[in-house]
Design a protein around this motif. Structure first.
Motif, PDB file in Angstrom:
ATOM      1  N   UNK A  54      32.948  76.156 109.932  1.00 42.64           N
ATOM      2  CA  UNK A  54      32.353  75.043 109.185  1.00 42.64           C
ATOM      3  C   UNK A  54      30.998  75.443 108.613  1.00 42.64           C
ATOM      4  N   UNK A  55      30.219  76.180 109.397  1.00 42.51           N
ATOM      5  CA  UNK A  55      28.919  76.642 108.916  1.00 42.51           C
ATOM      6  C   UNK A  55      29.082  77.560 107.711  1.00 42.51           C
ATOM      7  N   UNK A  56      30.035  78.495 107.808  1.00 40.98           N
ATOM      8  CA  UNK A  56      30.278  79.436 106.717  1.00 40.98           C
ATOM      9  C   UNK A  56      30.764  78.700 105.470  1.00 40.98           C
ATOM     10  N   UNK A  57      31.725  77.808 105.645  1.00 42.57           N
ATOM     11  CA  UNK A  57      32.283  77.083 104.506  1.00 42.57           C
ATOM     12  C   UNK A  57      31.244  76.192 103.845  1.00 42.57           C
ATOM     13  N   UNK A  58      30.442  75.512 104.652  1.00 42.50           N
ATOM     14  CA  UNK A  58      29.419  74.617 104.109  1.00 42.50           C
ATOM     15  C   UNK A  58      28.437  75.379 103.232  1.00 42.50           C
ATOM     16  N   UNK A  59      27.966  76.511 103.723  1.00 47.49           N
ATOM     17  CA  UNK A  59      26.956  77.266 102.977  1.00 47.49           C
ATOM     18  C   UNK A  59      27.528  77.892 101.714  1.00 47.49           C
TER      19      UNK A  59
END
Length: 438
Positions: free
Chosen positions: A404-409
């Protein structure tokens, strides 16, 4: 006796000190009364709206599922999709909602107190059922947000709430309807507070959102409404696992950008057809032709069966792309429904395709793809993490947080909802107040 004491022996209080004392007394008196009173108000309101919207959500879920069942039993109904689209357009024109902003209006109802009402709820409720009945590719969760927001906006006005409480009431009912339809009450509560303006939470709405969502989810469960039930096979945590899943998250971020761009571009393309009924009919014809080319009906409707299949069996490698095309044409041409369930389909099938290439289990690939794509298109990492826990359990939380962190950024400043605002930069501690559609 000194001059500054009275007969009773107590010191005289100067006017300045008396004023200060009254201010302190009034301050704590206000604090003592206001919070409990507000808490009780929203507790009762959340329960009442949760019960009401739990019943409405259960009915909406049942009717949309029944519509898909009927279509599956009568495959010839797909040929009536163009007429169904035209009928939806005529219906919306008759109700003076021809320029309906969809879920974007929900965001405006909270942020700017734009008015929604019973008519809007009736329109999206009926139009979504019709879309599913005749084979349009859409979901029900986005529609549930619109129904909940419309009823919340209406109730707030009827109860003569002030401007702030109207916004809270709208979020309260959004959470209730989402929780009732999808069966993930924690995600529903947080999503409604997070999606409006990314970077801040509307914490003032936390009690009514949580209470209404839990209540509505419980009420709908009494009618057999539950979330997707799948099992994720998690390998032992090691650096290679995190690297592989992070790569899936990055790919899903890029696909989320593609999907959002396609939604916007196709919508603009169809708007060149000025007649609303003709616009929807053309979209329906294209979907019918695509269905005949594909040779099955797996990409029509919500596609719930394919989502479940993606967790335990190999599916067609291009399934995610086909579903994307079906969805952008359906919604871009004027059919109604939500975008979230198609996003689950696209994400899980994409993860199903990538996982074997990396030596990962299909179920893990489908779970990671589903959650990270949802995060990418909604810009809601906290709600996405909570959704992963409610759907797949907490055992793999480290992986879910990572993707989720990777996708959000990496998903940039795009999203499904053009009226959504991202208040803080994704790469710097900087206030930007950037609207997705700008």
């Amino acid at each position: 006796m000194s001059g500054n004491e009275n007969i009773g022996g107590s010191a005289e209080i100067s006017p300045k000190n008396e004023k200060l004392r009254r201010r302190i007394r009034d301050h704590f008196h206000f604090k003592r009364l206001k919070e409990p009173e507000t808490f009780v108000k929203w507790l009762i309101t959340g329960i009442i709206m949760g019960i009401l919207l739990g019943l409405i959500g259960a009915l909406f879920h049942h009717l949309s599922s029944e519509a898909e069942r009927i279509r599956g039993a009568h495959e010839w109904m797909i040929y009536l999709l163009p007429l169904a689209g035209a009928a939806i357009a005529v219906f919306y024109d008759a109700m003076n909602y021809s320029h309906d902003k969809g879920t974007n209006l929900v965001l405006l109802a909270v942020r700017d107190n734009k008015i929604m009402g019973i008519h809007h709820a009736v329109c999206i409720f009926a139009a979504t059922i019709i879309t599913h009945l005749f084979g349009g590719s859409s979901g029900r969760e986005g529609a549930s947000l619109q129904i909940g927001a419309a009823l919340g906006s209406f109730a707030g006005r009827k109860l003569k709430f002030d401007e702030d409480d109207k916004r809270i009431m709208t979020m309260c009912c959004m959470s209730a309807m989402f929780g009732a339809v999808f069966g993930t009450p924690v995600t529903a509560a947080i999503f409604s507070m997070e999606v409006i303006s990314v970077g801040i939470f509307y914490y003032s709405a936390i009690v009514p959102c949580v209470v209404s969502s839990l209540t509505a989810s419980y009420i709908s469960s009494l009618f057999g409404i539950h979330h997707i039930e799948v099992v994720v096979d998690l390998p032992q945590a090691e650096p290679s696992l995190y690297l592989k899943t992070a790569l899936i998250g990055a790919i899903c971020a890029l696909v989320s950008i593609l999907f959002c761009m396609a939604m916007g571009s196709v919508h603009k393309l169809f708007r060149k057809i000025k007649n609303h009924a003709l616009r929807a009919a053309v979209g329906g014809i294209i979907v019918v032709i695509l269905t005949l080319i594909v040779g099955n009906y797996e990409y029509n409707g919500t596609g719930g069966a394919m989502i479940v299949s993606a967790f335990d069996e190999n599916i067609f490698e291009g399934a995610f792309l086909i579903k994307m095309i079906f969805t952008v044409i359906t919604l871009g041409s004027g059919f109604k429904g939500g975008e979230i369930f198609p996003v689950f389909f696209i994400g899980s099938s994409l993860g199903n395709f990538i996982a074997p290439l990396m030596g990962l289990d299909l179920s893990l690939g489908a779970a990671v793809g589903m959650i990270s794509l949802f995060c990418g298109v909604t810009n809601c990492p906290i709600a996405s993490i909570l959704l992963s826990i409610e759907l797949f359990g907490s055992e793999g939380i480290a992986v879910y947080v990572l993707v989720c962190a990777v996708s959000y950024m990496l998903s940039g400043y795009r999203g499904l909802y053009s009226e959504q605002k991202i208040l803080y930069s994704k790469i710097k501690t900087k206030y930007i107040n950037k609207k997705i559609g700008s």
